[in-house]
Design a protein around this motif. Structure first.
Motif, PDB file in Angstrom:
ATOM      1  N   LEU A 140       3.557  13.947 -14.022  1.00 61.16           N
ATOM      2  CA  LEU A 140       2.953  14.424 -12.794  1.00 61.16           C
ATOM      3  C   LEU A 140       1.545  14.089 -12.911  1.00 61.16           C
ATOM      4  O   LEU A 140       0.787  13.840 -11.718  1.00 61.16           O
ATOM      5  CB  LEU A 140       2.993  15.972 -12.561  1.00 61.16           C
ATOM      6  N   LYS A 141       0.605  13.823 -14.046  1.00 58.00           N
ATOM      7  CA  LYS A 141      -0.657  13.204 -13.945  1.00 58.00           C
ATOM      8  C   LYS A 141      -0.333  11.827 -13.727  1.00 58.00           C
ATOM      9  O   LYS A 141      -1.409  11.338 -13.079  1.00 58.00           O
ATOM     10  CB  LYS A 141      -1.129  13.691 -15.312  1.00 58.00           C
ATOM     11  N   ALA A 142       0.401  11.223 -14.397  1.00 55.04           N
ATOM     12  CA  ALA A 142       0.592   9.565 -14.152  1.00 55.04           C
ATOM     13  C   ALA A 142       0.843   9.133 -12.743  1.00 55.04           C
ATOM     14  O   ALA A 142       0.485   8.127 -12.216  1.00 55.04           O
ATOM     15  CB  ALA A 142       1.526   9.101 -14.943  1.00 55.04           C
ATOM     16  N   ILE A 143       1.567  10.190 -12.052  1.00 50.92           N
ATOM     17  CA  ILE A 143       1.970   9.485 -10.566  1.00 50.92           C
ATOM     18  C   ILE A 143       0.631   9.909  -9.599  1.00 50.92           C
ATOM     19  O   ILE A 143       0.595   8.901  -8.654  1.00 50.92           O
ATOM     20  CB  ILE A 143       2.918  10.768 -10.118  1.00 50.92           C
ATOM     21  N   LYS A 144      -0.411  10.446 -10.042  1.00 52.53           N
ATOM     22  CA  LYS A 144      -1.285  10.674  -9.173  1.00 52.53           C
ATOM     23  C   LYS A 144      -2.120   9.034  -9.206  1.00 52.53           C
ATOM     24  O   LYS A 144      -2.584   8.615  -8.145  1.00 52.53           O
ATOM     25  CB  LYS A 144      -2.421  11.508  -9.693  1.00 52.53           C
ATOM     26  N   ASP A 145      -2.295   8.455 -10.390  1.00 47.83           N
ATOM     27  CA  ASP A 145      -2.931   7.108 -10.298  1.00 47.83           C
ATOM     28  C   ASP A 145      -2.059   6.137  -9.774  1.00 47.83           C
ATOM     29  O   ASP A 145      -2.372   5.243  -8.914  1.00 47.83           O
ATOM     30  CB  ASP A 145      -2.946   6.756 -12.022  1.00 47.83           C
ATOM     31  N   HIS A 146      -0.757   6.243  -9.768  1.00 51.89           N
ATOM     32  CA  HIS A 146       0.256   5.233  -8.895  1.00 51.89           C
ATOM     33  C   HIS A 146       0.094   5.532  -7.457  1.00 51.89           C
ATOM     34  O   HIS A 146       0.128   4.548  -6.848  1.00 51.89           O
ATOM     35  CB  HIS A 146       1.693   5.599  -9.469  1.00 51.89           C
ATOM     36  N   ILE A 147      -0.039   6.854  -7.053  1.00 52.84           N
ATOM     37  CA  ILE A 147      -0.294   6.804  -5.566  1.00 52.84           C
ATOM     38  C   ILE A 147      -1.513   6.337  -5.169  1.00 52.84           C
ATOM     39  O   ILE A 147      -1.704   5.734  -4.143  1.00 52.84           O
ATOM     40  CB  ILE A 147      -0.260   8.529  -5.363  1.00 52.84           C
ATOM     41  N   ASP A 148      -2.580   6.421  -5.795  1.00 55.80           N
ATOM     42  CA  ASP A 148      -3.902   6.097  -5.411  1.00 55.80           C
ATOM     43  C   ASP A 148      -3.907   4.465  -5.556  1.00 55.80           C
ATOM     44  O   ASP A 148      -4.340   3.548  -4.621  1.00 55.80           O
ATOM     45  CB  ASP A 148      -4.871   6.411  -6.692  1.00 55.80           C
ATOM     46  N   TYR A 149      -3.095   3.829  -6.319  1.00 58.66           N
ATOM     47  CA  TYR A 149      -2.938   2.424  -6.425  1.00 58.66           C
ATOM     48  C   TYR A 149      -2.219   1.997  -5.046  1.00 58.66           C
ATOM     49  O   TYR A 149      -2.707   1.078  -4.423  1.00 58.66           O
ATOM     50  CB  TYR A 149      -2.349   1.810  -7.686  1.00 58.66           C
ATOM     51  N   LEU A 150      -1.104   2.649  -5.003  1.00 58.29           N
ATOM     52  CA  LEU A 150      -0.425   2.134  -3.711  1.00 58.29           C
ATOM     53  C   LEU A 150      -0.978   2.490  -2.555  1.00 58.29           C
ATOM     54  O   LEU A 150      -0.960   1.578  -1.345  1.00 58.29           O
ATOM     55  CB  LEU A 150       1.163   2.978  -3.642  1.00 58.29           C
ATOM     56  N   THR A 151      -1.943   3.554  -2.208  1.00 57.06           N
ATOM     57  CA  THR A 151      -2.603   3.827  -1.203  1.00 57.06           C
ATOM     58  C   THR A 151      -3.780   2.374  -0.955  1.00 57.06           C
ATOM     59  O   THR A 151      -3.812   2.008   0.048  1.00 57.06           O
ATOM     60  CB  THR A 151      -3.665   5.073  -1.523  1.00 57.06           C
ATOM     61  N   SER A 152      -4.248   2.004  -2.164  1.00 53.30           N
ATOM     62  CA  SER A 152      -5.117   0.832  -1.948  1.00 53.30           C
ATOM     63  C   SER A 152      -4.443  -0.382  -1.499  1.00 53.30           C
ATOM     64  O   SER A 152      -4.831  -1.146  -0.803  1.00 53.30           O
ATOM     65  CB  SER A 152      -5.964   0.649  -3.740  1.00 53.30           C
ATOM     66  N   LEU A 153      -3.129  -0.550  -1.820  1.00 52.09           N
ATOM     67  CA  LEU A 153      -2.404  -1.534  -1.189  1.00 52.09           C
ATOM     68  C   LEU A 153      -2.308  -1.491   0.175  1.00 52.09           C
ATOM     69  O   LEU A 153      -2.323  -2.387   1.056  1.00 52.09           O
ATOM     70  CB  LEU A 153      -0.943  -1.776  -2.071  1.00 52.09           C
ATOM     71  N   LEU A 154      -1.763  -0.102   0.662  1.00 50.09           N
ATOM     72  CA  LEU A 154      -1.482  -0.056   1.945  1.00 50.09           C
ATOM     73  C   LEU A 154      -2.588   0.108   2.911  1.00 50.09           C
ATOM     74  O   LEU A 154      -2.405   0.001   4.199  1.00 50.09           O
ATOM     75  CB  LEU A 154      -0.569   1.213   2.080  1.00 50.09           C
ATOM     76  N   GLU A 155      -3.851   0.239   2.396  1.00 50.26           N
ATOM     77  CA  GLU A 155      -4.956   0.071   3.258  1.00 50.26           C
ATOM     78  C   GLU A 155      -5.107  -1.400   3.752  1.00 50.26           C
ATOM     79  O   GLU A 155      -5.971  -1.523   4.784  1.00 50.26           O
ATOM     80  CB  GLU A 155      -6.176   0.553   2.301  1.00 50.26           C
TER      81      GLU A 155
END
Length: 229
Positions: A140-155
């Motif tokens: 659950l901690k690791a998924i936060k970093d992944h979400i942040d990375y994918l968000t940067s792509l989708l921006e």
């Protein structure tokens, strides 16, 4: 379609396997009729080993051929059923799709999907012990970093790998959908990622995935809802 056992397209799968779901989504997007056969791969099934010596799902029987490894299956399907295309035309764009597919099937799966599902789902199904809360917390901690990375792509992109829907999106959605079944995605962390998932979740190809029911493990209340953000 020839309905003989030789010609029926059949997918040996496990419902909450992201790799199985990835192939199911591509088959549905390509409108390829398929018979789903559920595999309990943890039971040392000799038939599964015959179909795939690695003893892993998914295995696709298509045109009389047995195929394994989800990425290889999906690219085969995209080449043999070219519309709608899920791989871009240029080498650079195809590289980016493959990079993101590998990101999810390797890094995301190792850090998030596998530890969370192992502890919260598979241990219960296989009756192999109690969940390790430390492993769940790490996932659950690791998924936060992944979400942040994918968000940067989708921006800067309409879809994960670029301007068009691709295999990268279905690979990501396969993993997220498994976690969303047990309500382990913090959608509040990223509005843009939630919007992306809602869009892909609304595609007809997703209907079979959203209808999944795992005995003894109920889906999250919002799991099958298209407007869940």
């Amino acid at each position: 379609m020839n309905t003989s056992s030789q010609q029926t397209t059949r997918l040996y799968h496990t419902p909450l396997s992201p790799f199985s779901r990835k192939v199911r989504l591509v088959l549905a997007e390509k409108k390829i009729e398929v018979e789903l056969v559920e595999e309990r791969y943890w039971e040392n099934n000799s038939e599964l080993l015959r179909r795939n010596p690695a003893g892993m799902v998914p295995v696709l029987r298509h045109d009389g051929r047995l195929m394994s490894e989800s990425q290889a299956i999906c690219e085969y399907l995209d080449e043999t059923v070219p519309q709608p295309a899920l791989m871009p035309k240029s080498p650079a764009e195809r590289y980016e799709v493959r990079r993101l597919c590998a990101w999810f099937d390797d890094k995301f799966n190792r850090e998030v999907t596998r530890p969370i599902l192992e502890e919260r789902v598979w241990k219960k199904i296989t009756r192999s012990g109690h969940p390790d809360s430390r492993a769940v917390k790490a996932g659950l901690k690791a998924i936060k970093d992944h979400i942040d990375y994918l968000t940067s792509l989708l921006e800067t992109r309409r879809w994960l790998a670029g301007s068009a829907l691709s295999l990268a999106d279905f690979t990501a959605a396969a993993h997220f959908s498994c976690l969303d079944y047990i309500s382990d995605v913090d959608w509040d962390r990223s509005e843009i990622l939630t919007s992306w998932y809602a869009t892909i979740k609304s595609r007809p190809a997703f209907r079979g995935i959203l209808a999944d029911q795992i005995p003894g493990i109920h889906p999250a209340p919002h799991y099958a809802e298209l407007d869940f953000g």
